[in-house]
Design an enzyme around this catalytic site. Structure first.
Site, PDB file in Angstrom:
ATOM      1  N   GLU A   1       0.823  -1.217   0.000  1.00 16.02           N
ATOM      2  CA  GLU A   1       0.000   0.000   0.000  1.00 16.02           C
ATOM      3  C   GLU A   1       0.852   1.259   0.000  1.00 16.02           C
ATOM      4  O   GLU A   1       0.497   2.273  -0.608  1.00 16.02           O
ATOM      5  CB  GLU A   1      -0.957  -0.007   1.208  1.00 16.02           C
ATOM      6  CG  GLU A   1      -2.119  -0.979   1.065  1.00 16.02           C
ATOM      7  CD  GLU A   1      -1.719  -2.433   1.272  1.00 16.02           C
ATOM      8  OE1 GLU A   1      -0.615  -2.688   1.811  1.00 16.02           O
ATOM      9  OE2 GLU A   1      -2.497  -3.328   0.895  1.00 16.02           O
TER      10      GLU A   1
ATOM     11  N   HIS B   1     -12.092  -6.297   7.453  1.00 17.69           N
ATOM     12  CA  HIS B   1     -12.834  -6.039   6.219  1.00 17.69           C
ATOM     13  C   HIS B   1     -14.064  -5.190   6.510  1.00 17.69           C
ATOM     14  O   HIS B   1     -15.039  -5.230   5.770  1.00 17.69           O
ATOM     15  CB  HIS B   1     -13.259  -7.345   5.531  1.00 17.69           C
ATOM     16  CG  HIS B   1     -12.110  -8.223   5.141  1.00 17.69           C
ATOM     17  ND1 HIS B   1     -11.467  -9.032   6.042  1.00 17.69           N
ATOM     18  CD2 HIS B   1     -11.470  -8.396   3.967  1.00 17.69           C
ATOM     19  CE1 HIS B   1     -10.490  -9.687   5.421  1.00 17.69           C
ATOM     20  NE2 HIS B   1     -10.462  -9.312   4.167  1.00 17.69           N
TER      21      HIS B   1
END
Lengths: 430, 337
Positions: free
Chosen positions: B60, B129
């Site tokens: 990321e 999530h």
């Protein structure tokens, strides 16, 4: 945790008592010498100058092992150019070399003056690059207009060799009205887009992967320009060093990935960042990126390898990593006292010497310079720096501030000032 | 006009921008050939080529770091973090670099960058999530933070975000990717096909950043919500019969305080709803702004309904998610005060 040797449930192996002495022990790397000891660089192998070949521009990582583990050096112990890299460089004009010498002398004069200015309270902070002048000064001269450096805070050399106006450089250090960054940034965190110098951030390593993005953009838009990423030995431990090498290896953009190994990260010896790896250059090979290690105090070697690496990137052969092997002669910053962690005389013992002395000796040996001219040049350059410094100080210093408008705080947070910032600026009274 | 889900609307926004602006570029994990794990970029690589739409390594920090370097040169990267829960390795690049680049360089370098990230819970996503990390971005000067609640806004806001000269964190509530959500997990799932905001123009249009939308006019109480909670709030209000004015903030930073203030001055009551954990969440900022701007109009303490101050659980999803019961209780409480 139960002692494994006493486990008798049959599920775990029983370690014989005599093997207890062989249990894992951690390594904690130490520098060769501490303040109460004599300087010791006996562990540093300095290969002979002139023994490494010049690889083809499209060399692969696997062909670079000797270059990554050895050291490209041109000036020998008598400061004479020798070997294939000297041949690659060809005839370098006396003017070009004197320019290099002047760049380095200018940088050193600025460092001296600004260190004193910090001691006098005229600026809050300063970072010297003493001993590392050859790397940035010479690399910058090999770049073209439009190429972009992503520097660290110890690369004012790039600005000096790019002929960045000293008024702006010092204005930034004094945070006075000549500061192009309006007093927003800590001294030495320069930004000079038109001089190929990306905005410096205090957060280490971040610029390394940004440089890869810049180089990718250059390739995508076909500008023909390249990026040069810069990082110190300590900061190679940061996540973004890995991110940059990985992505450079995946997309093969036109970039030179520079590592300035000056042996120290503040008080931390380079072995703590390196671990058991052989060199920083060798790390690139694991990513499939060609790499070279270079004597960073040898102006000719810096010139030859800079030209080679920049040409390689520009011709579309992808990234290359260069480890510049040097020594941080000065304190880490004006907030640091290296006598607390390393020998006082360590710089004098540094086996690769001083970049200015070595180039000077070489130029004198060519008959293109003399001790007298050197003394004169030093004096002239110092006078020039002092003259600019005085002119810049007339616009205010930390002890004698001519402050920038406080409303500058709110400008350029966004392109357009949002309502909440307008309210805060009004609350401040501007 | 076409019928679109939020996924299709987001894809359409990127399609429109890729077609109209050669400096727009998309990348992220699985974004290229495969078209994204949520299909948001499906077909775009085939249409525009891998120089415009490509896959990245799982890193990321690299995704955002590369984008900062590209944006500084004038490109307009629109990158994806697969789940907002995984933005943390990029936090340094987002907060210290993208957000500050214009300011620290006095405008020499800018960062017209969009970081898309699916956010929020309600999908049995568990700890990593389901998170709603918006407060970690709204606290950062130099960022804009956007979160749409329907397909029409999603496309218009994403186009506006890509065209914005500054870095935008674009949070996409994945619970409502395929349809609105009432907050009742046992109810029949709804689709965007039946929702008015599922009608989306196929061409270019934008929804301005920094402007809230009043999605239900009312006079009793002002409800401040965004993302999935806009729909949960609407469903709850419909059941309670309280005449609430529901404001979908759409952009959290900069906040449309004028719309909030006008509403609270009218209703005298306010409830703030978000999925994110309560303590130091964005709701705290909203409540602080409301009490400062509207103190003399308030007839009840401003309440908030938020995720509990615990990591997002898996099996206990509906005990954690700030659903209709808790919202109804808060509405009742402010009305009785």
């Amino acid at each position: 945790m139960p002692d494994i040797s006493t486990t008798t449930d049959g599920e775990h192996p029983v370690v014989p008592a005599q093997d207890a002495a062989r249990r894992s022990r951690l390594q904690f790397p130490h520098p060769p010498a501490r303040p109460d000891q004599p300087a010791d660089f006996s562990a540093i192998v300095v290969p002979r100058a002139g023994i490494l070949p010049v690889p083809p521009l499209d060399i692969s990582a696997s062909g670079c092992r000797d270059l990554a583990l050895g050291m490209v050096r041109i000036l020998d112990e008598n400061n004479r150019p020798v070997g294939p890299w000297a041949d690659y460089l060809g005839e370098v004009s006396a003017d070009r070399l004197r320019q290099g010498l002047r760049d380095m002398l200018k940088m050193r004069a600025i460092d001296k003056r600004m260190l004193n200015a910090q001691r006098q309270g005229k600026t809050s902070f300063y970072v010297q690059c003493t001993g590392e002048e050859a790397i940035g000064c010479c690399f910058q001269r090999a770049l073209s207009q439009g190429d972009m450096n992503f520097p660290t805070y110890r690369l004012q050399t790039l600005l000096v060799a790019a002929e960045y106006p000293l008024e702006q450089l010092m204005g930034q250090l004094y945070s006075n009205p000549l500061d192009p960054l309006k007093g927003r940034q800590l001294p030495v965190m320069h930004s000079a887009r038109d001089y190929g110098f990306f905005s410096i951030s205090g957060n280490l390593g971040t610029q390394y992967v940004q440089a890869v993005g810049w180089a990718m953009a250059a390739a995508l838009t076909g500008t023909g320009k390249i990026a040069a990423a810069w990082i110190g030995d300590g900061a190679t431990a940061s996540n973004d060093f890995h991110s940059a090498l990985l992505t450079a290896s995946v997309y093969l953009p036109p970039i030179v990935l520079n590592v300035v190994n000056n042996q120290w990260a503040i008080s931390t010896f380079t072995g703590v960042a390196a671990g058991k790896s052989e060199t920083y250059a060798a790390r690139a090979l694991g990513y499939g990126i060609p790499a070279l290690r270079v004597d960073g105090n040898d102006y000719l070697a810096v010139m030859a390898v800079s030209r080679w690496a920049i040409e390689r990137a520009r011709q579309g052969h992808g990234p290359v990593l260069v480890e510049w092997f040097t020594y941080r002669v000065g304190a880490h910053s004006t907030s640091d006292d290296p006598s607390a962690y390393r020998p006082r005389d360590e710089a004098r013992a540094w086996p690769l010497g001083d970049p200015i002395d070595r180039l000077k000796t070489y130029l004198i040996s060519r008959g293109d310079w003399s001790e007298e001219r050197h003394v004169q040049a030093e004096a002239e350059i110092l006078d020039e720096v002092i003259a600019v410094q005085k002119a810049v100080e007339a616009h205010g210093t930390f002890v004698d501030p001519q402050p920038i408008s406080p409303s500058e705080i709110f400008l350029n947070v966004y392109a357009d000032m949002p309502e909440h910032l307008r309210r805060q600026r009004k609350e401040m009274g501007y | 006009m076409a019928r679109m889900t939020m996924i299709e609307a987001l894809r359409s926004a990127m399609d429109v921008k890729l077609a109209g602006d050669p400096s727009v570029i998309l990348f992220g994990e699985d974004v290229g050939y495969f078209g994204g794990v949520f299909r948001c970029t499906s077909g775009l690589q085939a249409r525009y080529g891998e120089e415009r739409v490509f896959d990245t390594p799982i890193n990321e920090s690299a995704i955002v770091g590369l984008a900062v370097g590209m944006a500084a040169q004038g490109m307009r990267p629109c990158v994806e973090i697969q789940f907002a829960d995984y933005m943390y390795p990029a936090y340094d690049q987002i907060t210290q670099e993208a957000a500050r680049l214009r300011h620290r360089s006095n405008g020499q370098f800018t960062c017209p960058l969009v970081v898309r990230m699916p956010t929020g819970g309600g999908i049995f996503g568990g700890q990593t999530h389901s998170q709603s990390p918006e407060a970690l971005f709204t606290h950062v000067a130099g960022l804009k933070v956007v979160i749409p609640s329907n397909p029409y806004d999603a496309k218009g806001l994403l186009i506006a975000a890509i065209e914005d000269p500054d870095p935008v964190i674009f949070l996409e509530p994945k619970r409502i990717y395929n349809g609105p959500f009432s907050g009742n997990p046992h109810a029949k799932s709804m689709s965007w096909a039946a929702h008015p905001a599922g009608e989306v123009p196929e061409d270019h249009y934008s929804v301005p950043l920094g402007k809230a939308a009043i999605c239900r006019h009312g006079s009793d109480v002002t409800v401040l919500a965004y993302g999935t909670m806009v729909h949960v709030a609407q469903a709850t209000v419909d059941q309670t019969g309280i005449d609430a004015e529901i404001i979908d903030l759409r952009t959290l930073l900069p906040l449309d305080l004028a719309t909030v203030r006008a509403s609270v001055e009218k209703t005298g009551r306010c409830v703030v709803i978000h999925e994110a954990t309560r303590t130091s969440g964005f709701g705290a900022e909203l409540i602080a702004e409301v009490q400062e701007a509207c103190f003399w109009h308030l007839r009840a303490p401003v309440l908030r309904v938020a995720g509990w101050d615990a990591p997002y659980p898996h099996a206990l999803e509906w005990d954690y998610f700030p659903g209709p019961e808790r919202i109804a209780r808060a509405l009742k409480q402010v009305m009785e005060a």
